[in-house]
Motif scaffolding. Structure first.
Motif, PDB file in Angstrom:
ATOM      1  N   VAL A  54       0.875  -1.172   0.000  1.00 13.05           N
ATOM      2  CA  VAL A  54       0.000   0.000   0.000  1.00 13.05           C
ATOM      3  C   VAL A  54       0.909   1.217   0.000  1.00 13.05           C
ATOM      4  CG1 VAL A  54      -1.864   1.236   1.159  1.00 13.05           C
ATOM      5  CG2 VAL A  54      -1.716  -1.269   1.346  1.00 13.05           C
ATOM      6  N   THR A  55       0.882   1.996  -1.077  1.00 11.52           N
ATOM      7  CA  THR A  55       1.742   3.166  -1.125  1.00 11.52           C
ATOM      8  C   THR A  55       1.138   4.311  -0.312  1.00 11.52           C
ATOM      9  OG1 THR A  55       0.736   4.064  -3.163  1.00 11.52           O
ATOM     10  CG2 THR A  55       2.574   2.515  -3.408  1.00 11.52           C
ATOM     11  N   GLY A  56       2.019   5.169   0.192  1.00  4.27           N
ATOM     12  CA  GLY A  56       1.543   6.281   1.004  1.00  4.27           C
ATOM     13  C   GLY A  56       0.753   5.817   2.214  1.00  4.27           C
ATOM     14  N   SER A  57       1.290   4.822   2.939  1.00  4.69           N
ATOM     15  CA  SER A  57       0.497   4.178   3.985  1.00  4.69           C
ATOM     16  C   SER A  57       1.000   4.451   5.401  1.00  4.69           C
ATOM     17  CB  SER A  57       0.444   2.667   3.742  1.00  4.69           C
ATOM     18  OG  SER A  57       1.719   2.129   3.462  1.00  4.69           O
ATOM     19  N   THR A  58       1.788   5.508   5.590  1.00  5.48           N
ATOM     20  CA  THR A  58       2.227   5.837   6.945  1.00  5.48           C
ATOM     21  C   THR A  58       1.174   6.624   7.715  1.00  5.48           C
ATOM     22  OG1 THR A  58       3.359   7.840   6.158  1.00  5.48           O
ATOM     23  CG2 THR A  58       4.665   5.808   6.292  1.00  5.48           C
ATOM     24  N   GLY A  59       0.102   7.022   7.052  1.00  7.29           N
ATOM     25  CA  GLY A  59      -0.968   7.755   7.714  1.00  7.29           C
ATOM     26  C   GLY A  59      -2.196   7.813   6.844  1.00  7.29           C
ATOM     27  N   GLY A  60      -3.267   8.369   7.391  1.00  8.29           N
ATOM     28  CA  GLY A  60      -4.472   8.629   6.606  1.00  8.29           C
ATOM     29  C   GLY A  60      -5.153   7.400   6.044  1.00  8.29           C
ATOM     30  N   ILE A  61      -5.710   7.557   4.838  1.00 10.97           N
ATOM     31  CA  ILE A  61      -6.435   6.463   4.186  1.00 10.97           C
ATOM     32  C   ILE A  61      -5.522   5.276   3.944  1.00 10.97           C
ATOM     33  CG2 ILE A  61      -7.576   5.783   2.035  1.00 10.97           C
ATOM     34  CD1 ILE A  61      -8.797   8.587   1.913  1.00 10.97           C
ATOM     35  N   GLY A  62      -4.296   5.526   3.521  1.00 10.13           N
ATOM     36  CA  GLY A  62      -3.370   4.431   3.247  1.00 10.13           C
ATOM     37  C   GLY A  62      -3.098   3.582   4.471  1.00 10.13           C
ATOM     38  N   TYR A  63      -2.917   4.233   5.610  1.00 10.42           N
ATOM     39  CA  TYR A  63      -2.687   3.505   6.871  1.00 10.42           C
ATOM     40  C   TYR A  63      -3.895   2.635   7.212  1.00 10.42           C
ATOM     41  CZ  TYR A  63      -1.479   2.803  11.825  1.00 10.42           C
ATOM     42  OH  TYR A  63      -1.189   2.258  13.043  1.00 10.42           O
ATOM     43  N   ALA A  64      -5.091   3.197   7.052  1.00 11.30           N
ATOM     44  CA  ALA A  64      -6.314   2.444   7.356  1.00 11.30           C
ATOM     45  C   ALA A  64      -6.463   1.245   6.414  1.00 11.30           C
ATOM     46  CB  ALA A  64      -7.536   3.358   7.250  1.00 11.30           C
ATOM     47  N   ILE A  65      -6.084   1.420   5.149  1.00  6.81           N
ATOM     48  CA  ILE A  65      -6.150   0.307   4.197  1.00  6.81           C
ATOM     49  C   ILE A  65      -5.173  -0.786   4.595  1.00  6.81           C
ATOM     50  CG2 ILE A  65      -5.661  -0.372   1.813  1.00  6.81           C
ATOM     51  CD1 ILE A  65      -6.656   2.437   0.972  1.00  6.81           C
ATOM     52  N   ALA A  66      -3.943  -0.398   4.923  1.00  2.97           N
ATOM     53  CA  ALA A  66      -2.941  -1.377   5.331  1.00  2.97           C
ATOM     54  C   ALA A  66      -3.419  -2.159   6.552  1.00  2.97           C
ATOM     55  CB  ALA A  66      -1.622  -0.669   5.632  1.00  2.97           C
ATOM     56  N   LYS A  67      -4.003  -1.444   7.493  1.00  6.41           N
ATOM     57  CA  LYS A  67      -4.508  -2.096   8.704  1.00  6.41           C
ATOM     58  C   LYS A  67      -5.626  -3.081   8.372  1.00  6.41           C
ATOM     59  CE  LYS A  67      -6.298  -0.945  13.313  1.00  6.41           C
ATOM     60  NZ  LYS A  67      -6.671   0.176  14.221  1.00  6.41           N
ATOM     61  N   ALA A  68      -6.541  -2.684   7.506  1.00  4.47           N
ATOM     62  CA  ALA A  68      -7.656  -3.566   7.139  1.00  4.47           C
ATOM     63  C   ALA A  68      -7.160  -4.820   6.418  1.00  4.47           C
ATOM     64  CB  ALA A  68      -8.640  -2.803   6.256  1.00  4.47           C
ATOM     65  N   LEU A  69      -6.200  -4.666   5.516  1.00  2.00           N
ATOM     66  CA  LEU A  69      -5.661  -5.829   4.811  1.00  2.00           C
ATOM     67  C   LEU A  69      -4.926  -6.758   5.777  1.00  2.00           C
ATOM     68  CD1 LEU A  69      -4.286  -4.159   1.538  1.00  2.00           C
ATOM     69  CD2 LEU A  69      -6.445  -5.397   1.851  1.00  2.00           C
ATOM     70  N   GLY A  70      -4.190  -6.166   6.716  1.00  2.00           N
ATOM     71  CA  GLY A  70      -3.504  -6.982   7.708  1.00  2.00           C
ATOM     72  C   GLY A  70      -4.474  -7.755   8.575  1.00  2.00           C
ATOM     73  N   GLU A  71      -5.570  -7.130   8.932  1.00  2.00           N
ATOM     74  CA  GLU A  71      -6.574  -7.802   9.762  1.00  2.00           C
ATOM     75  C   GLU A  71      -7.235  -8.959   9.027  1.00  2.00           C
ATOM     76  OE1 GLU A  71      -8.914  -4.429  10.850  1.00  2.00           O
ATOM     77  OE2 GLU A  71      -7.854  -4.137  12.754  1.00  2.00           O
ATOM     78  N   LEU A  72      -7.167  -8.950   7.688  1.00  2.00           N
ATOM     79  CA  LEU A  72      -7.691 -10.075   6.900  1.00  2.00           C
ATOM     80  C   LEU A  72      -6.616 -11.133   6.663  1.00  2.00           C
ATOM     81  CD1 LEU A  72      -9.941  -8.312   4.216  1.00  2.00           C
ATOM     82  CD2 LEU A  72     -10.632  -9.429   6.345  1.00  2.00           C
ATOM     83  N   GLY A  73      -5.423 -10.911   7.205  1.00  2.00           N
ATOM     84  CA  GLY A  73      -4.374 -11.926   7.139  1.00  2.00           C
ATOM     85  C   GLY A  73      -3.261 -11.672   6.158  1.00  2.00           C
ATOM     86  N   ALA A  74      -3.344 -10.584   5.384  1.00  2.00           N
ATOM     87  CA  ALA A  74      -2.304 -10.307   4.398  1.00  2.00           C
ATOM     88  C   ALA A  74      -1.014  -9.849   5.074  1.00  2.00           C
ATOM     89  CB  ALA A  74      -2.776  -9.233   3.420  1.00  2.00           C
ATOM     90  N   ASN A  75       0.106 -10.119   4.429  1.00  2.00           N
ATOM     91  CA  ASN A  75       1.387  -9.547   4.826  1.00  2.00           C
ATOM     92  C   ASN A  75       1.528  -8.240   4.052  1.00  2.00           C
ATOM     93  OD1 ASN A  75       2.238 -11.783   6.489  1.00  2.00           O
ATOM     94  ND2 ASN A  75       2.523 -12.926   4.590  1.00  2.00           N
ATOM     95  N   VAL A  76       1.596  -7.124   4.757  1.00  2.00           N
ATOM     96  CA  VAL A  76       1.461  -5.811   4.133  1.00  2.00           C
ATOM     97  C   VAL A  76       2.753  -5.006   4.245  1.00  2.00           C
ATOM     98  CG1 VAL A  76       0.069  -3.717   3.999  1.00  2.00           C
ATOM     99  CG2 VAL A  76      -0.965  -5.844   4.838  1.00  2.00           C
ATOM    100  N   ALA A  77       3.211  -4.501   3.106  1.00  2.00           N
ATOM    101  CA  ALA A  77       4.368  -3.621   3.058  1.00  2.00           C
ATOM    102  C   ALA A  77       3.894  -2.178   3.169  1.00  2.00           C
ATOM    103  CB  ALA A  77       5.153  -3.828   1.762  1.00  2.00           C
ATOM    104  N   ILE A  78       4.466  -1.459   4.119  1.00  2.00           N
ATOM    105  CA  ILE A  78       4.113  -0.063   4.384  1.00  2.00           C
ATOM    106  C   ILE A  78       5.100   0.832   3.644  1.00  2.00           C
ATOM    107  CG2 ILE A  78       3.726   1.672   6.152  1.00  2.00           C
ATOM    108  CD1 ILE A  78       1.809  -0.789   6.169  1.00  2.00           C
ATOM    109  N   ASN A  79       4.563   1.779   2.903  1.00  2.00           N
ATOM    110  CA  ASN A  79       5.400   2.663   2.087  1.00  2.00           C
ATOM    111  C   ASN A  79       5.244   4.121   2.502  1.00  2.00           C
ATOM    112  OD1 ASN A  79       4.917   4.531  -0.663  1.00  2.00           O
ATOM    113  ND2 ASN A  79       6.921   3.546  -0.511  1.00  2.00           N
ATOM    114  N   GLY A  80       6.364   4.817   2.483  1.00  2.00           N
ATOM    115  CA  GLY A  80       6.399   6.250   2.716  1.00  2.00           C
ATOM    116  C   GLY A  80       7.742   6.765   2.245  1.00  2.00           C
TER     117      GLY A  80
END
Length: 268
Positions: A12-38
Motif C-alpha cells: 500500500v503506497t503512502g500508507s504511513t498515515g491517513g487512508i493508506g494507513y487504514a487500508i494497510a490495517k484492514a488488509l492486515g486484519e484479513l491476514g495479508a502480509n502488508v508492506a508499508i510505504n512512505g
C-alpha cells in the motif's frame, strides 16, 4: 463470504498515515502480509510498529521510497520484488486557483498521483498474471468525476487514474487479476483534520476543534449533494478497498467504486 487474505502479499503506497494507513490495517486484519510505504525510513518504521501494536498482526514490513519518482519506485520494487495486491494510494492535493498553477505543479501532481501507480502497476502486474491471481487498486476520488474548481490539477490526475485503471483491467482481462478504482469523497484523514483545525484557529476560535461539526459544515457548504451529510472516515474507505482485494470480489474488475457519501449525483 470469502474475505481471507492469509498468505497474500500486499503493498500500500503512502500508507504511513491517513487512508493508506487504514487500508494497510484492514488488509492486515484479513491476514495479508502488508508492506508499508512512505518517503522516509523513520515514518515507515513508526507506522509498522504502530500497526503491529494495534492489530497484534506480525505481517507488516517496511518498503520506504518516494514512488513519485522513478528511482524511488525502483528502490521499492528492488526491495519487494513480488506482491499479490497493489494499492496505489500515494497522492497529494492543494487548493490553488487555475490561473496560478504553474507548469511545475501540473508535472508534480501528475508524477505523484498518476505515474507512481503506472510505474508500480507496470512492475508488479505481470507477475500477478503469471500466477493467475492478483488485485490492483487505484485510490482515485470523487474529484475525478466532479472536477473541483479550487484544484483543477488535482481533479485532472484523479480522472487520469480512472482511465489508467480501466485500461489496465482491459489489458489483463481473463487472467484472474482484477483492477479497480475506489473514489473516496470528503474524508476525515489526518491531513484534512489538520487543515480544518488550522482554518478554525485562523478564524480566531482557539481551543479544541469539533471535527465532526467542522466536517458537517464543510460538506454542507462545499459538497451539498452529499447524502450522508458528513465526512467519511478512513476506515469506511478502507473497508471498500479490503473487500475488492478479497477473493469475494473476483467478479469485480474495471469498476470505479464510490465511497463518496452520495456526493456524485449519478445512479451508475
Amino acid at each position: 463470504m470469502q474475505l481471507d487474505l492469509s498468505g497474500k502479499r500486499a503493498l500500500v503506497t503512502g500508507s504511513t498515515g491517513g487512508i493508506g494507513y487504514a487500508i494497510a490495517k484492514a488488509l492486515g486484519e484479513l491476514g495479508a502480509n502488508v508492506a508499508i510505504n512512505g518517503r522516509t525510513q523513520d515514518r515507515v518504521r513508526d507506522a509498522v510498529e504502530r500497526l503491529k501494536r494495534e492489530t497484534s498482526h506480525a505481517g507488516f514490513i517496511g518498503a520506504p521510497g518516494d514512488v513519485a519518482n522513478p528511482d524511488g519506485a525502483a528502490r521499492v520494487v528492488a526491495g519487494l520484488p513480488d506482491v499479490d495486491i497493489l494499492v496505489n494510494n500515494t497522492g497529494i492535493f492543494e487548493p490553488k486557483p487555475f490561473f496560478e498553477i504553474p507548469d511545475e505543479d501540473w508535472h508534480r501532481f501528475f508524477d505523484t498521483n498518476v505515474m507512481s501507480g503506472v510505474r508500480l502497476s507496470r512492475a508488479y502486474t505481470p507477475g500477478m498474471v503469471e500466477r493467475g491471481w492478483g488485485r490492483v487498486v487505484f485510490i482515485s476520488s470523487e474529484s475525478g468525476v466532479n472536477i473541483p474548481v479550487e484544484m483543477v490539477h488535482y481533479g485532472m490526475t484523479k480522472t487520469a487514474q480512472l482511465a489508467v485503471a480501466r485500461g489496465l483491467a482491459e489489458t489483463v482481462s481473463g487472467s484472474g487479476v482484477t483492477v479497480n478504482s475506489v473514489l473516496p469523497g470528503p474524508t476525515l484523514s489526518e491531513g484534512v483534520a489538520d487543515f480544518m483545525k488550522s482554518m478554525a484557529q485562523g478564524g480566531g476560535t482557539g481551543g479544541e476543534v469539533d471535527l465532526d461539526a467542522a466536517g458537517r459544515a464543510f460538506v454542507a457548504e462545499h459538497r451539498p449533494t452529499s447524502l450522508i451529510g458528513r465526512l467519511a472516515t478512513v476506515e469506511e474507505v478502507a473497508s471498500m478497498v479490503a473487500y475488492i482485494c478479497s477473493p469475494a470480489a473476483s467478479a469485480t474488475s474495471g469498476a470505479a467504486l464510490r465511497v463518496d457519501g452520495g456526493v456524485v449525483r449519478s445512479i451508475v
